[in-house]
Design a protein around this motif. Structure first.
Motif, mmCIF file in Angstrom:
data_model
loop_
_atom_site.group_PDB
_atom_site.id
_atom_site.type_symbol
_atom_site.label_atom_id
_atom_site.label_comp_id
_atom_site.label_asym_id
_atom_site.label_seq_id
_atom_site.Cartn_x
_atom_site.Cartn_y
_atom_site.Cartn_z
ATOM 1 N N LEU A 30 0.852 -1.177 0.000
ATOM 2 C CA LEU A 30 0.000 0.000 0.000
ATOM 3 C C LEU A 30 0.892 1.233 0.000
ATOM 4 C CD1 LEU A 30 -2.865 1.296 0.411
ATOM 5 C CD2 LEU A 30 -2.405 1.145 2.867
ATOM 6 N N GLU A 31 0.623 2.161 -0.898
ATOM 7 C CA GLU A 31 1.337 3.431 -0.938
ATOM 8 C C GLU A 31 0.354 4.545 -0.613
ATOM 9 O OE1 GLU A 31 3.598 4.191 -4.500
ATOM 10 O OE2 GLU A 31 4.090 2.081 -4.704
ATOM 11 N N ILE A 32 0.742 5.400 0.317
ATOM 12 C CA ILE A 32 -0.099 6.524 0.727
ATOM 13 C C ILE A 32 0.738 7.792 0.638
ATOM 14 C CG2 ILE A 32 -1.396 7.562 2.625
ATOM 15 C CD1 ILE A 32 -1.694 4.699 3.764
ATOM 16 N N THR A 49 5.082 3.861 2.235
ATOM 17 C CA THR A 49 4.847 2.616 1.519
ATOM 18 C C THR A 49 5.028 1.475 2.511
ATOM 19 O OG1 THR A 49 5.702 3.538 -0.550
ATOM 20 C CG2 THR A 49 5.607 1.134 -0.375
ATOM 21 N N GLN A 51 4.935 -2.637 2.365
ATOM 22 C CA GLN A 51 4.910 -3.665 1.337
ATOM 23 C C GLN A 51 5.514 -4.972 1.837
ATOM 24 O OE1 GLN A 51 7.223 -2.065 -1.884
ATOM 25 N NE2 GLN A 51 9.084 -1.923 -0.675
#
Length: 167
Positions: A30-32, A49, A51
């Motif tokens: 997930l990248e925010i 990130t 991962q």
């Protein structure tokens, strides 16, 4: 993300280096990112990130292939023809090192890479719409971090002065 046939360096039984194939590579994560304008001249950003990058050879088990967490923080100041930008970038929860040798991040065989931290500052001045001058300082904390699992090192503190002309 799923990839087939990722090449990597490994050791033969005699200790020599050989390129091998990881038959499977995958990464679920997930990248925010968040950017906030603080006022007319300042803005700030945050990126995270999370991962799980893993690789596997035919007869092997899944192994961590790169950092589990990546964080970047930044701030930007701009007024008229001047701009200042500062960024902090960090890799956390890193993978195992490829080998152990003198001057590595650990004296323990099969060690994990140390977390890395890079601070960069860019100062820019645009006297015309065609011209710009930039002073970029990299690795301002003068850290000696490993860039990858082969433990290639970051360059020490360095800076560049750049002139650009657009046509």
């Amino acid at each position: 993300m799923t990839v087939k046939d990722k090449f990597y360096w490994d050791k033969n039984s005699d200790g020599s280096n050989i390129m091998k194939n990881r038959d499977k590579w995958k990464n679920l994560g997930l990248e925010i990112s968040y950017k906030q304008k603080l006022n007319e001249n300042f803005d700030a950003s945050l990126g995270l990130t999370v991962q799980n990058p893993v690789a596997k050879s035919i007869n092997g088990s899944w192994v961590q292939d790169t950092s589990k967490y990546i964080i970047n923080l930044g701030t930007n100041y701009h007024k008229n023809k001047f701009m200042a930008d500062m960024r902090i970038f960090s890799y956390l929860g890193r993978e195992n090192a490829f080998y152990n040798r003198e001057h590595t991040s650990s004296t323990i065989k099969d060690h994990k890479l140390k977390n890395s931290l890079d601070l960069t500052l860019t100062l820019s001045y645009n006297p015309t719409k065609f011209d710009s001058f930039k002073l970029i300082g990299r690795n301002l904390l003068d850290r000696e971090d490993a860039l990858n699992n082969y433990e290639y090192r970051t360059t020490p503190f360095n800076y560049s002065f750049i002139y650009e002309r657009n046509f």
